[in-house]
Design a protein around this motif. Structure first.
Motif, PDB file in Angstrom:
ATOM      1  N   PHE A   1       0.844  -1.193   0.000  1.00  0.00           N
ATOM      2  CA  PHE A   1       0.000   0.000   0.000  1.00  0.00           C
ATOM      3  C   PHE A   1       0.874   1.235   0.000  1.00  0.00           C
ATOM      4  CE2 PHE A   1       0.746  -1.745   4.159  1.00  0.00           C
ATOM      5  CZ  PHE A   1       1.244  -0.675   4.874  1.00  0.00           C
ATOM      6  N   ASN A   2       0.253   2.356  -0.320  1.00  0.00           N
ATOM      7  CA  ASN A   2       0.945   3.645  -0.309  1.00  0.00           C
ATOM      8  C   ASN A   2       0.451   4.475   0.854  1.00  0.00           C
ATOM      9  OD1 ASN A   2       2.183   2.975  -2.776  1.00  0.00           O
ATOM     10  ND2 ASN A   2       0.429   3.763  -3.917  1.00  0.00           N
ATOM     11  N   ASP A   3       1.389   5.053   1.573  1.00  0.00           N
ATOM     12  CA  ASP A   3       1.065   5.911   2.707  1.00  0.00           C
ATOM     13  C   ASP A   3       1.885   7.179   2.548  1.00  0.00           C
ATOM     14  OD1 ASP A   3       0.328   7.061   5.052  1.00  0.00           O
ATOM     15  OD2 ASP A   3       1.119   5.500   6.360  1.00  0.00           O
ATOM     16  N   GLY A   4       1.231   8.243   2.055  1.00  0.00           N
ATOM     17  CA  GLY A   4       1.980   9.453   1.765  1.00  0.00           C
ATOM     18  C   GLY A   4       2.955   9.202   0.625  1.00  0.00           C
ATOM     19  N   ALA A   5       4.223   9.482   0.868  1.00  0.00           N
ATOM     20  CA  ALA A   5       5.239   9.324  -0.171  1.00  0.00           C
ATOM     21  C   ALA A   5       5.887   7.950  -0.163  1.00  0.00           C
ATOM     22  CB  ALA A   5       6.319  10.396   0.009  1.00  0.00           C
ATOM     23  N   ILE A   6       5.435   7.045   0.705  1.00  0.00           N
ATOM     24  CA  ILE A   6       6.093   5.752   0.886  1.00  0.00           C
ATOM     25  C   ILE A   6       5.177   4.623   0.446  1.00  0.00           C
ATOM     26  CG2 ILE A   6       6.964   4.132   2.638  1.00  0.00           C
ATOM     27  CD1 ILE A   6       8.878   6.390   2.006  1.00  0.00           C
ATOM     28  N   THR A   7       5.756   3.624  -0.216  1.00  0.00           N
ATOM     29  CA  THR A   7       5.088   2.352  -0.467  1.00  0.00           C
ATOM     30  C   THR A   7       5.639   1.356   0.539  1.00  0.00           C
ATOM     31  OG1 THR A   7       4.788   2.810  -2.819  1.00  0.00           O
ATOM     32  CG2 THR A   7       4.672   0.501  -2.126  1.00  0.00           C
ATOM     33  N   ALA A   8       4.762   0.645   1.224  1.00  0.00           N
ATOM     34  CA  ALA A   8       5.185  -0.202   2.343  1.00  0.00           C
ATOM     35  C   ALA A   8       4.539  -1.580   2.263  1.00  0.00           C
ATOM     36  CB  ALA A   8       4.835   0.470   3.672  1.00  0.00           C
ATOM     37  N   LEU A   9       5.107  -2.482   3.084  1.00  0.00           N
ATOM     38  CA  LEU A   9       4.651  -3.862   3.183  1.00  0.00           C
ATOM     39  C   LEU A   9       4.210  -4.180   4.602  1.00  0.00           C
ATOM     40  CD1 LEU A   9       7.495  -5.914   1.443  1.00  0.00           C
ATOM     41  CD2 LEU A   9       5.198  -5.608   0.566  1.00  0.00           C
ATOM     42  N   CYS A  10       3.178  -4.994   4.732  1.00  0.00           N
ATOM     43  CA  CYS A  10       2.783  -5.594   6.006  1.00  0.00           C
ATOM     44  C   CYS A  10       2.173  -6.962   5.720  1.00  0.00           C
ATOM     45  CB  CYS A  10       1.783  -4.701   6.743  1.00  0.00           C
ATOM     46  SG  CYS A  10       2.544  -3.419   7.797  1.00  0.00           S
ATOM     47  N   THR A  11       1.611  -7.574   6.754  1.00  0.00           N
ATOM     48  CA  THR A  11       0.965  -8.879   6.641  1.00  0.00           C
ATOM     49  C   THR A  11      -0.447  -8.756   7.184  1.00  0.00           C
ATOM     50  OG1 THR A  11       3.099  -9.997   6.947  1.00  0.00           O
ATOM     51  CG2 THR A  11       1.114 -11.319   7.303  1.00  0.00           C
TER      52      THR A  11
ATOM     53  N   ALA B   1     -11.157   9.331   7.282  1.00  0.00           N
ATOM     54  CA  ALA B   1     -11.035   9.664   5.865  1.00  0.00           C
ATOM     55  C   ALA B   1      -9.598   9.494   5.387  1.00  0.00           C
ATOM     56  CB  ALA B   1     -11.521  11.092   5.614  1.00  0.00           C
ATOM     57  N   GLN B   2      -8.633   9.862   6.223  1.00  0.00           N
ATOM     58  CA  GLN B   2      -7.227   9.704   5.848  1.00  0.00           C
ATOM     59  C   GLN B   2      -6.822   8.229   5.833  1.00  0.00           C
ATOM     60  OE1 GLN B   2      -5.784  12.353   8.933  1.00  0.00           O
ATOM     61  NE2 GLN B   2      -5.275  13.942   7.448  1.00  0.00           N
ATOM     62  N   MET B   3      -7.369   7.442   6.751  1.00  0.00           N
ATOM     63  CA  MET B   3      -7.110   6.002   6.727  1.00  0.00           C
ATOM     64  C   MET B   3      -7.699   5.383   5.458  1.00  0.00           C
ATOM     65  SD  MET B   3      -5.377   5.095   9.479  1.00  0.00           S
ATOM     66  CE  MET B   3      -5.734   3.466  10.159  1.00  0.00           C
ATOM     67  N   GLN B   4      -8.848   5.880   5.032  1.00  0.00           N
ATOM     68  CA  GLN B   4      -9.463   5.361   3.813  1.00  0.00           C
ATOM     69  C   GLN B   4      -8.609   5.660   2.590  1.00  0.00           C
ATOM     70  OE1 GLN B   4     -12.407   3.399   3.449  1.00  0.00           O
ATOM     71  NE2 GLN B   4     -11.305   3.172   1.513  1.00  0.00           N
ATOM     72  N   VAL B   5      -7.948   6.797   2.570  1.00  0.00           N
ATOM     73  CA  VAL B   5      -7.058   7.127   1.454  1.00  0.00           C
ATOM     74  C   VAL B   5      -5.972   6.062   1.318  1.00  0.00           C
ATOM     75  CG1 VAL B   5      -5.314   8.767   0.657  1.00  0.00           C
ATOM     76  CG2 VAL B   5      -7.508   9.607   1.501  1.00  0.00           C
ATOM     77  N   VAL B   6      -5.406   5.628   2.437  1.00  0.00           N
ATOM     78  CA  VAL B   6      -4.387   4.569   2.392  1.00  0.00           C
ATOM     79  C   VAL B   6      -5.026   3.250   1.963  1.00  0.00           C
ATOM     80  CG1 VAL B   6      -2.613   3.342   3.688  1.00  0.00           C
ATOM     81  CG2 VAL B   6      -3.090   5.733   4.216  1.00  0.00           C
ATOM     82  N   ALA B   7      -6.189   2.935   2.536  1.00  0.00           N
ATOM     83  CA  ALA B   7      -6.859   1.673   2.199  1.00  0.00           C
ATOM     84  C   ALA B   7      -7.179   1.584   0.709  1.00  0.00           C
ATOM     85  CB  ALA B   7      -8.133   1.529   3.029  1.00  0.00           C
ATOM     86  N   ASN B   8      -7.459   2.708   0.084  1.00  0.00           N
ATOM     87  CA  ASN B   8      -7.766   2.707  -1.351  1.00  0.00           C
ATOM     88  C   ASN B   8      -6.609   2.202  -2.195  1.00  0.00           C
ATOM     89  OD1 ASN B   8     -10.365   3.707  -1.058  1.00  0.00           O
ATOM     90  ND2 ASN B   8      -9.769   5.836  -1.360  1.00  0.00           N
ATOM     91  N   THR B   9      -5.392   2.309  -1.691  1.00  0.00           N
ATOM     92  CA  THR B   9      -4.211   1.925  -2.474  1.00  0.00           C
ATOM     93  C   THR B   9      -3.811   0.463  -2.278  1.00  0.00           C
ATOM     94  OG1 THR B   9      -2.506   2.422  -0.790  1.00  0.00           O
ATOM     95  CG2 THR B   9      -3.359   4.279  -2.075  1.00  0.00           C
TER      96      THR B   9
END
Length: 604
Positions: free
Chosen positions: A251-261, A295-303
């Motif tokens: 997912f993308n969070d701001g300027a970073i693309t990151a990984l989780c599980t 709303a900001q969490m949803q922006v990340v979830a969209n990616t």
């Protein structure tokens, strides 16, 4: 009201019955009911010319953002570390893509096709965000990467994309160029298609490599980790199933693309399968102020895009292969944000698209896990192919530096394997015997800890599913994710019929799960004082609770206590209907007799 009457005589009844209140739901897992995948996707015109857009080379400042994101992971109390992993940067300037009128459209069966190819030099893999404002629902989008021409992701029908109010992110493709194919049905004029490619996610590593090292701070998982196909548990059917509930999150969070599980969770509606996903709040970088709004969490979830079956193809000489199994699947399309908790590090989402047919919807247990319990976690350390760790619960630890502080976490010591950045959000499971055989049941998600291959005595901390469950029970505990009836108020209090009816009353305790425990102290038909209890029931409306009344008999308090002599007997029903925070009615039926009383909160 004679409070001494209640305190002295009913306390033993309250304590003996209260254990039933702690019994929370247990839901078993089930395999996906989705149909098996059809033939691999293909571009309609694989050799069609493409309008090309080339971005500037990645600057050192952009690469430094990734290094800094992995370096700045805060060291918490005792050296604990939350473990998401940065793997790329979002190139935040608009991509100068041509409009529909400027593309070379070619006729195919049923419509027209055109290609746009965007290059981010030296990218190992790529994603693009596309503005779909005004794009007709019948348009279909497929993508292909320059390093893996045989693998096509899609087609995705624009009308099937749940949220088009913001940019839509394409799936990951490998190579520095991603080609986007747009198909427009013949009933529409493709030259009027509004197209804007807004930005690109430039990844510094690739799925086919198991997200192995392309940059300092992104590396292979430690040598003590155990690949899923090499685990001693691999012959266990319950383990094989639950391993298929685990996905890698990108997912993308701001300027970073990151990984989780993350973990796919089942609900109690056997007639449908909704892709509920549990992970870690800190994955969306929401552990420190200023905290993100929904709303900001949803922006990340969209990616969000998820990778399923992303594990070693085989075990060779005790080690997993470096390439993933052939049928691993990417499911893009984002997710709907539902709940998060910064203190307890829980994140709960609903995927917008269904996982593949081999996925498993994990069962779960909303009761508190016991100290000493044997546990496993399945995860993607360093973004690597899926691993499994085995250990035991040491107890609970309060972490004052997580979010707003004070959250209670499950502390685990590993006997096999460990966790690393990228493992964040990974599930914790205990094995449980069921009528249909053993299953692994979900108990929480990984925050982080001190455990590493180089620190085998370090421990990890997991969020507590029993703490999160009351906040997400409306999704997991009811059919089709509809909201269960229940109060928005807390009716925990002493209640009575007023000064004119002193000497009887109700003591109500409302659990966060909405379950109500009650003791009714009154008099029977012979005027003898007696107590009835209820320890389970249901809200039949937002203000009405119905439960079974019981009486409890047991040994005398004089002498030793024999729990085998305790007996609970059903004697009738109780219905509580609240008209306000402090008023309501109490209706009962006991051994054929019935009645109704007005009740109010007792102030003292």
């Amino acid at each position: 009201m004679d409070i001494r009457f209640f305190r002295g005589a009913a306390l033993a009844t309250l304590l003996s019955a209260f254990s039933a209140l702690a019994q929370q739901p247990v839901v078993l897992g089930e395999p996906s009911k989705a149909p098996k995948a059809v033939a691999a996707a293909q571009l309609r015109l694989p050799d069609a010319p493409a309008a090309r857009v080339v971005l500037p080379e990645l600057g050192e400042g952009e690469i430094a953002q990734v290094r800094e994101a992995n370096r700045r992971v805060p060291q918490m109390a005792g050296g604990n570390t939350p473990r998401r992993l940065a793997i790329g940067v979002v190139r935040g300037h608009e991509v100068a893509a041509p409009s529909g009128a400027q593309l070379q459209w070619r006729g195919v069966e049923g419509g027209s096709v055109a290609h746009v190819a965007v290059t981010s030099p030296e990218a190992e893999a790529l994603r693009l965000s596309i503005d779909l404002t005004g794009v007709p629902g019948g348009v279909e989008i497929s993508v292909r990467g320059s390093a893996e021409l045989a693998r096509v992701e899609g087609p995705v029908r624009v009308g099937d994309i749940r949220d088009r109010t913001g940019p839509w992110w394409t799936p990951i493709t490998e190579g520095s160029t991603q080609t986007v194919e747009f198909f427009v049905p013949e009933a529409q004029d493709p030259r009027k298609l509004g197209l804007r490619v807004l930005s690109a996610s430039h990844l510094l590593t690739t799925p086919s490599s198991g997200f192995r090292k392309r940059l300092q701070d992104i590396g292979d998982a430690g040598s003590c980790n155990v690949d899923v196909p090499c685990s001693a548990l691999q012959s266990n059917g319950a383990f094989q199933s639950v391993a298929e509930s685990v996905s890698q999150l990108v997912f993308n969070d701001g300027a970073i693309t990151a990984l989780c599980t993350g973990t796919l969770l089942n609900d109690n509606d056997s007639s449908s399968q909704i892709p509920w996903l549990y992970s870690a709040n800190h994955c969306f970088e929401n552990s420190n102020p200023p905290y993100k709004t929904p709303a900001q969490m949803q922006v990340v979830a969209n990616t969000l895009t998820t990778l399923w079956g992303f594990e070693a193809a085989a075990c060779v000489n005790g080690h997993g292969t470096s390439s993933p199994r052939a049928n691993w699947t990417q499911v893009s399309g984002g997710a709907t944000y539902l709940y998060s908790d910064d203190q307890n590090d829980a994140l709960f989402l609903r995927l917008n698209n269904s996982p593949p047919s081999y996925a498993f919807y994990s069962g779960w247990d909303a009761n508190t896990v016991g100290a000493g319990a044997s546990v496993i976690t399945v995860h993607h350390p360093e973004g690597d192919l899926k691993k499994v760790s085995q250990g035991s619960v040491r107890g609970f630890e309060t972490l004052s530096d997580v979010g707003r502080g004070g959250g209670s976490f499950i502390e685990v010591l590993w006997q096999s394997g460990t966790t690393e950045p990228g493992s964040s959000g990974a599930g914790l499971w205990t094995s449980t015997a069921t009528p249909s055989g053993a299953q692994y049941l979900f108990r929480g998600g990984l925050w982080g800890g001190t455990a590493l291959c180089s620190n085998p005595t370090g421990t990890d901390n997991f969020s507590r599913f029993d703490v999160a469950y009351p906040h997400i029970s409306q999704y997991l505990g009811t059919a089709s994710g509809t909201t269960a009836p229940g109060p928005t108020d807390d009716f925990t209090a002493l209640w009575w019929g007023g000064a004119s009816e002193d000497g009887w009353g109700l003591n109500l305790v409302q659990h966060p799960s909405k379950v109500m425990f009650g003791v009714w102290y009154t008099y029977d038909g012979q005027g003898k004082r007696t107590w009835y209890t209820f320890s389970s029931g249901s809200w039949t409306a937002d203000n009405t609770y119905t439960a079974t009344l019981q009486v409890v008999n047991g040994p005398s308090q004089n002498g030793s206590f024999d729990p085998q002599q305790v007996r609970r007997s059903d004697v009738g029903t109780a219905t509580l209907t609240f008209s306000s925070h402090s008023t309501g009615t109490f209706a009962w039926s006991v051994n054929g007799a019935s009645g109704t009383k007005n009740i109010t909160r007792f102030a003292f």
